[in-house]
Enzyme design. Structure first.
Site, short mmCIF file in Angstrom:
data_model
loop_
_atom_site.label_atom_id
_atom_site.label_comp_id
_atom_site.label_asym_id
_atom_site.label_seq_id
_atom_site.Cartn_x
_atom_site.Cartn_y
_atom_site.Cartn_z
N ARG A 147 -38.43 -84.97 -70.10
CA ARG A 147 -37.01 -84.84 -69.77
C ARG A 147 -36.63 -85.72 -68.58
O ARG A 147 -35.70 -86.52 -68.66
CB ARG A 147 -36.68 -83.36 -69.45
CG ARG A 147 -36.52 -82.48 -70.67
CD ARG A 147 -36.26 -81.03 -70.27
NE ARG A 147 -37.47 -80.43 -69.72
CZ ARG A 147 -38.40 -79.81 -70.45
NH1 ARG A 147 -38.24 -79.67 -71.75
NH2 ARG A 147 -39.49 -79.31 -69.89
N ILE A 148 -37.38 -85.61 -67.49
CA ILE A 148 -37.00 -86.43 -66.33
C ILE A 148 -37.60 -87.83 -66.45
O ILE A 148 -37.00 -88.83 -66.06
CB ILE A 148 -37.37 -85.75 -64.98
CG1 ILE A 148 -36.90 -86.63 -63.82
CG2 ILE A 148 -38.83 -85.43 -64.86
CD1 ILE A 148 -36.97 -85.98 -62.47
N GLY A 188 -42.87 -86.28 -58.59
CA GLY A 188 -41.92 -85.19 -58.73
C GLY A 188 -42.56 -83.96 -59.34
O GLY A 188 -42.00 -82.86 -59.28
N THR A 246 -44.60 -80.71 -60.10
CA THR A 246 -44.75 -79.51 -59.25
C THR A 246 -46.20 -79.01 -59.24
O THR A 246 -47.07 -79.60 -59.85
CB THR A 246 -43.81 -78.42 -59.79
OG1 THR A 246 -43.95 -78.38 -61.22
CG2 THR A 246 -42.38 -78.70 -59.44
N PHE A 298 -35.73 -84.45 -55.97
CA PHE A 298 -35.21 -85.79 -55.67
C PHE A 298 -33.70 -85.82 -55.48
O PHE A 298 -33.15 -86.86 -55.17
CB PHE A 298 -35.57 -86.76 -56.81
CG PHE A 298 -37.02 -87.16 -56.87
CD1 PHE A 298 -37.57 -87.99 -55.90
CD2 PHE A 298 -37.84 -86.71 -57.89
CE1 PHE A 298 -38.91 -88.38 -55.95
CE2 PHE A 298 -39.18 -87.09 -57.96
CZ PHE A 298 -39.71 -87.93 -56.98
N HIS A 335 -33.33 -72.05 -63.89
CA HIS A 335 -33.70 -73.27 -64.61
C HIS A 335 -33.61 -73.07 -66.12
O HIS A 335 -33.57 -71.95 -66.62
CB HIS A 335 -35.13 -73.69 -64.25
CG HIS A 335 -35.23 -74.42 -62.95
ND1 HIS A 335 -35.26 -73.78 -61.74
CD2 HIS A 335 -35.30 -75.76 -62.67
CE1 HIS A 335 -35.34 -74.67 -60.77
NE2 HIS A 335 -35.37 -75.88 -61.30
N LYS A 341 -39.01 -74.85 -68.73
CA LYS A 341 -39.78 -75.10 -67.50
C LYS A 341 -41.05 -74.25 -67.52
O LYS A 341 -40.99 -73.05 -67.78
CB LYS A 341 -38.92 -74.76 -66.28
CG LYS A 341 -39.59 -75.09 -64.96
CD LYS A 341 -38.60 -75.03 -63.81
CE LYS A 341 -39.26 -75.28 -62.47
NZ LYS A 341 -39.96 -76.57 -62.39
N1 NAI Z 1 -38.98 -83.35 -58.07
C1 NAI Z 1 -37.91 -83.32 -58.84
O1 NAI Z 1 -36.78 -83.65 -58.42
C2 NAI Z 1 -38.07 -82.92 -60.27
C3 NAI Z 1 -39.28 -82.52 -60.72
N2 NAI Z 1 -39.46 -82.15 -62.00
C4 NAI Z 1 -40.82 -81.80 -62.38
O2 NAI Z 1 -41.34 -82.88 -63.15
C5 NAI Z 1 -42.27 -82.36 -64.09
C6 NAI Z 1 -41.84 -82.79 -65.49
O3 NAI Z 1 -40.66 -82.09 -65.82
P1 NAI Z 1 -39.96 -82.29 -67.25
O4 NAI Z 1 -39.67 -83.72 -67.49
O5 NAI Z 1 -38.88 -81.30 -67.31
O6 NAI Z 1 -41.15 -81.84 -68.21
P2 NAI Z 1 -41.43 -82.38 -69.72
O7 NAI Z 1 -42.41 -81.42 -70.29
O8 NAI Z 1 -40.15 -82.66 -70.41
O9 NAI Z 1 -42.14 -83.79 -69.47
C7 NAI Z 1 -43.46 -83.97 -69.04
C8 NAI Z 1 -44.02 -85.11 -69.88
O10 NAI Z 1 -45.28 -85.51 -69.34
C9 NAI Z 1 -46.14 -85.76 -70.42
N3 NAI Z 1 -47.52 -85.74 -69.94
C10 NAI Z 1 -48.32 -84.68 -69.71
N4 NAI Z 1 -49.51 -85.10 -69.25
C11 NAI Z 1 -49.45 -86.45 -69.18
C12 NAI Z 1 -50.36 -87.46 -68.78
N5 NAI Z 1 -51.60 -87.15 -68.37
N6 NAI Z 1 -49.97 -88.75 -68.81
C13 NAI Z 1 -48.72 -89.10 -69.24
N7 NAI Z 1 -47.80 -88.17 -69.66
C14 NAI Z 1 -48.18 -86.87 -69.61
C15 NAI Z 1 -45.81 -84.69 -71.46
O11 NAI Z 1 -46.27 -85.03 -72.74
C16 NAI Z 1 -44.28 -84.70 -71.34
O12 NAI Z 1 -43.70 -85.68 -72.20
C17 NAI Z 1 -42.31 -80.83 -63.87
O13 NAI Z 1 -43.35 -80.51 -62.99
C18 NAI Z 1 -40.96 -80.57 -63.22
O14 NAI Z 1 -40.96 -79.42 -62.46
C19 NAI Z 1 -38.45 -82.16 -62.90
C20 NAI Z 1 -37.19 -82.53 -62.53
C21 NAI Z 1 -36.89 -82.93 -61.15
O1 LIG Z 2 -38.59 -78.49 -63.99
C1 LIG Z 2 -37.46 -78.85 -63.57
O2 LIG Z 2 -36.50 -79.04 -64.31
C2 LIG Z 2 -37.31 -79.09 -62.13
N1 LIG Z 2 -38.36 -79.01 -61.36
C3 LIG Z 2 -38.39 -79.19 -59.95
C4 LIG Z 2 -38.78 -77.88 -59.28
O3 LIG Z 2 -39.64 -77.16 -59.80
O4 LIG Z 2 -38.26 -77.60 -58.20
C5 LIG Z 2 -37.13 -79.78 -59.41
C6 LIG Z 2 -35.88 -79.31 -60.09
O5 LIG Z 2 -35.67 -77.98 -59.73
C7 LIG Z 2 -35.99 -79.46 -61.60
#
Ligand code: NAI
Ligand SMILES: O=C(O)C1=N[C@H](C(=O)O)C[C@H](O)C1
Length: 250
Positions: free
Chosen positions: A14-15, A78, A80, A108, A135, A139
């Site tokens: 997603r991100i 990013g 978690t 971010f 959320h 998640k």
């Molecule tokens: N810090 C921030 O501002 C934000 C952080 N996040 C975090 O980012 C992470 C991802 O979130 P989403 O995109 O919602 O999850 P998602 O499940 O949509 O995407 C994660 C992707 O990573 C892939 N993946 C898993 N292991 C992998 C590897 N070893 N190598 C390459 N790809 C791999 C998965 O197949 C999936 O496509 C979560 O931990 C979430 O909490 C999400 C949004 C904002």
């Molecule tokens: O998984 C998410 O979507 C997000 N993950 C991050 C968190 O766990 O704080 C950042 C944001 O909340 C979106």
């Protein structure tokens, strides 16, 4: 001027998919690799990546960062799931690669970073404080990394100010009804279809309450922070925890 060579890990997520588009659109960056689950990390070195944007999952992030740091590739993270034990392992890898930088950003988006800052400022002035994060239901982790960090910052500020524990007469009830305890701050996690990423910090004192609320309504909210992180991390060796360190907030 040469462009910053950026790779995205978790590129189909997603991100991650939004980050791929943002890096492609940035004039000072070149997207040199976009890795999904199962893709070889050697792609990063073959492509000459300077920065890896890590947006995968808690079960993948450590192996990915270990590889990056072994090869002098900076990280913008990013994902978690950060515990003290994980941070200590990461610091060990950074010690062995002293010119490399890693930014871990629990969130971010500028609004979420400011929410954390305001919550820390407000924490010592109120008797009670609780955090609610809300959320999307896909998640995998709870509480969110942002909520955990917010609660830690609140707890730190209250400790420094010598605040008493928040009043709570609860003596009976169902397990979990008062949320998770993060450093003494109750954190409640809601998972609801239709939501993306939202947080409320509720503060209460005699005769008044203060609510600090932030809503990310689209993944685009995270992109300026990711791009800023990639630009800054290449000249910031070691570990930076929190995007606020790159924002000149004070
Ligand atoms: N810090 C921030 O501002 C934000 C952080 N996040 C975090 O980012 C992470 C991802 O979130 P989403 O995109 O919602 O999850 P998602 O499940 O949509 O995407 C994660 C992707 O990573 C892939 N993946 C898993 N292991 C992998 C590897 N070893 N190598 C390459 N790809 C791999 C998965 O197949 C999936 O496509 C979560 O931990 C979430 O909490 C999400 C949004 C904002
Ligand atoms: O998984 C998410 O979507 C997000 N993950 C991050 C968190 O766990 O704080 C950042 C944001 O909340 C979106």
């Amino acid at each position: 001027m040469s462009k910053l060579r950026v790779a995205v890990l978790g590129a189909k997520g997603r991100i991650g998919s939004e980050a791929v588009r943002a890096v492609e659109a940035a004039e000072d960056m070149e997207l040199v690799a976009a890795l999904g689950r199962g893709d070889s990390l050697e792609t990063l070195t073959d492509a000459g990546a300077e920065v890896a944007v890590e947006l995968t999952e808690p079960g993948s992030v450590m192996d990915n960062l270990e590889f990056c740091l072994r090869h002098g590739i900076h990280g913008v993270v990013g994902t978690t799931g950060w515990t003290d034990e994980r941070l200590a392992r990461l610091r060990g890898w950074l010690d062995a690669s002293p010119r490399t930088g890693v930014l871990i950003a629990p969130n971010f988006s500028i609004g979420a970073v400011l929410t954390m800052r305001f919550a820390r400022q407000a924490a010592r002035f109120f008797e009670s404080v609780e955090v609610i994060e809300l959320h999307h239901p896909n998640k995998v982790d709870a509480p969110s990394g942002t909520a955990a960090r917010t609660a830690q910052l609140i707890a730190e500020a209250r400790r420094e100010a010598g605040c008493a524990p928040a009043p709570d007469a609860t003596a009976t009830g169902l397990d979990g009804a008062r949320g998770a305890d993060v450093d003494g701050v109750p954190v409640h996690s809601v998972r609801l279809r239709g939501l993306l990423a939202h947080q409320e910090v509720l503060l209460g004192g005699e005769g008044e309450t203060l609510t600090i609320r932030h809503d990310s309504t689209h993944h685009s909210s995270f992109m300026p922070g990711i791009l800023l992180g990639a630009r800054r991390v290449v000249t910031t060796p070691g570990l930076t925890f929190g995007l606020e360190h790159f924002l000149d907030l004070d």
